[in-house]
Design a protein around this motif. Structure first.
Motif, PDB file in Angstrom:
ATOM      1  N   ARG A 113      -1.827  -1.611 -13.465  1.00 41.76           N
ATOM      2  CA  ARG A 113      -2.132  -1.721 -12.034  1.00 41.76           C
ATOM      3  C   ARG A 113      -3.608  -2.035 -11.908  1.00 41.76           C
ATOM      4  O   ARG A 113      -4.456  -1.317 -12.464  1.00 41.76           O
ATOM      5  N   PHE A 119      -4.785   7.209   3.575  1.00 45.54           N
ATOM      6  CA  PHE A 119      -6.145   6.714   3.358  1.00 45.54           C
ATOM      7  C   PHE A 119      -7.164   7.579   4.103  1.00 45.54           C
ATOM      8  O   PHE A 119      -8.292   7.721   3.645  1.00 45.54           O
ATOM      9  N   MET A 159       0.825  -1.214   0.000  1.00 47.73           N
ATOM     10  CA  MET A 159       0.000   0.000   0.000  1.00 47.73           C
ATOM     11  C   MET A 159       0.855   1.258   0.000  1.00 47.73           C
ATOM     12  O   MET A 159       1.764   1.393   0.817  1.00 47.73           O
ATOM     13  N   GLY A 160       0.545   2.169  -0.896  1.00 46.72           N
ATOM     14  CA  GLY A 160       1.166   3.485  -0.875  1.00 46.72           C
ATOM     15  C   GLY A 160       2.361   3.638  -1.794  1.00 46.72           C
ATOM     16  O   GLY A 160       2.944   2.660  -2.276  1.00 46.72           O
ATOM     17  N   GLU A 165      -7.081   6.734  -4.954  1.00 46.89           N
ATOM     18  CA  GLU A 165      -6.281   5.619  -4.435  1.00 46.89           C
ATOM     19  C   GLU A 165      -4.905   6.123  -4.034  1.00 46.89           C
ATOM     20  O   GLU A 165      -4.743   7.326  -3.849  1.00 46.89           O
ATOM     21  N   MET A 166      -3.926   5.230  -3.910  1.00 45.64           N
ATOM     22  CA  MET A 166      -2.692   5.636  -3.254  1.00 45.64           C
ATOM     23  C   MET A 166      -1.392   5.306  -3.982  1.00 45.64           C
ATOM     24  O   MET A 166      -0.319   5.359  -3.379  1.00 45.64           O
ATOM     25  N   GLU A 167      -1.463   4.932  -5.263  1.00 45.52           N
ATOM     26  CA  GLU A 167      -0.228   4.580  -5.970  1.00 45.52           C
ATOM     27  C   GLU A 167      -0.110   5.149  -7.383  1.00 45.52           C
ATOM     28  O   GLU A 167       0.985   5.153  -7.961  1.00 45.52           O
ATOM     29  N   THR A 192      -8.040  -1.256  -5.964  1.00 48.70           N
ATOM     30  CA  THR A 192      -9.299  -0.800  -5.378  1.00 48.70           C
ATOM     31  C   THR A 192      -9.197   0.711  -5.163  1.00 48.70           C
ATOM     32  O   THR A 192      -8.101   1.269  -5.144  1.00 48.70           O
TER      33      THR A 192
HETATM   34  C1  R2B Z   1      -6.229   1.252  -2.629  1.00 48.32           C
HETATM   35  O1  R2B Z   1      -6.506   0.508  -1.560  1.00 48.32           O
HETATM   36  C2  R2B Z   1      -5.447   0.618  -0.592  1.00 48.32           C
HETATM   37  C3  R2B Z   1      -5.972   1.281   0.644  1.00 48.32           C
HETATM   38  O2  R2B Z   1      -7.051   0.570   1.178  1.00 48.32           O
HETATM   39  C4  R2B Z   1      -4.364   1.392  -1.308  1.00 48.32           C
HETATM   40  O3  R2B Z   1      -3.249   0.599  -1.622  1.00 48.32           O
HETATM   41  C5  R2B Z   1      -5.004   1.787  -2.551  1.00 48.32           C
HETATM   42  O4  R2B Z   1      -4.367   2.490  -3.490  1.00 48.32           O
END
Ligand code: R2B
Ligand code: URA
Length: 282
Positions: free
Chosen positions: A110, A185, A82-83, A220-222, A113
């Motif tokens: 990628r 998040f 994550m991240g 999202e986070m990436e 979620t």
């Molecule tokens: C989506 O889901 C994760 C956080 O719940 C994170 O990795 C992301 O980008």
């Protein structure tokens, strides 16, 4: 370098024959969770009609528990955690691996979620542009004591190709939109259900609505780090994320685990159809 140790993948140029192991890889799929990426490789194994039942696929990175990697024919499936820091480390080593293995014409996707903005839970968002928390298509990487700004543009033709593919799959609501990438998040995504509540509910909704008006359809986070790194290294890249909830309606993810499991399978179904089509399988 005389030798390159890919430390977090537990692979290396002297310890492994990377061209023999990976030279014919054409599709790389990355996603946060090790179990989900294992399930994706098993699913691809079946979808490509490969020999055996695909249930006992070995983790190529078994020597480390940082990331997990599986192979199904020309498809490599890898987890990234994550991240941004986590995906960044994995991508540096993965891109070097593809280089050492002399891979050609690789498409990287990628599958993940996300939280939606004005988008119904279960919908799949194909990213046309990854944006930062100010809705700008940029990724800021600290290099030595400078902040280097990098473009996060993704391959438009690939996004369109994926959208076309989605139209042929029943019960797979899919759209193209901007994806906002954050460093957190909770507060970082304007949530009020974290351990800290540092802003009002009005401010939160105002921010999320401004994001929506700027074209953001999921969070999202990436994606910004992924887009920037792949672009600079010449990889055709796409981001395909399912929406777990509509953030204009709440913060908590309350859907039952079974529903979430089916949602998370949706990007996998789309990518399987895309890969099959690219390989000329019906
Ligand atoms: C989506 O889901 C994760 C956080 O719940 C994170 O990795 C992301 O980008
Ligand atoms: N992943 C995120 O980063 N945010 C969400 O709201 C859901 C999944």
């Amino acid at each position: 370098m005389e030798e390159d140790v890919l430390y977090h993948l537990d692979l290396g140029t002297k310890t492994h024959n990377l061209p023999a192991m990976f030279g014919d890889v054409k599709f790389v799929c990355v996603g946060g969770s090790p179990n989900r990426m294992r399930a994706f490789a098993q699913f691809m194994h079946k979808e490509l009609g490969l020999a055996g039942d695909g249930e006992d696929l070995a983790d190529i990175c078994a020597g480390t528990d940082r990331y997990a990697m599986y192979r199904a024919g020309p498809v490599l499936s890898i987890s990234h955690g994550m991240g941004i820091p986590s995906i960044s480390i994995m991508l540096h080593e993965l891109i070097k691996l593809l280089h050492h293995a002399k891979c050609r014409d690789v498409t990287i996707i990628r599958i993940g979620t996300s939280g939606g903005l004005g988008v119904e839970a279960g919908s799949v968002v194909i990213t046309d542009m990854a944006v930062d928390s100010s809705f700008k298509p940029r990724f800021e990487q600290v290099v030595l004591d400078d902040v280097v700004v990098r473009s996060t543009e993704l391959d438009r033709d690939l996004a369109e190709e994926l959208l076309t593919c989605s139209k042929e799959i029943p019960d797979l609501p899919t759209l193209i939109g901007h994806t906002m990438c954050t460093y957190d998040f909770y507060e970082g995504q304007g949530r009020l259900d974290g351990a800290l509540c540092s802003f009002s509910s009005e401010k939160k909704l105002d921010y999320l609505k401004r994001a929506y008006n700027a074209g953001v359809r999921n969070i999202e986070m990436e994606s910004t780090a992924f887009a920037a790194l792949c672009r600079l290294c010449g990889l055709r890249a796409a981001v395909v994320c399912v929406v777990l909830l509509d953030r204009l309606e709440g913060d908590q993810i309350r859907a039952p685990r079974e529903v979430l499991r089916e949602f998370q399978h949706r990007p996998q179904r789309l990518i399987a159809a895309f890969i099959r089509k690219r390989l000329g399988l019906r």
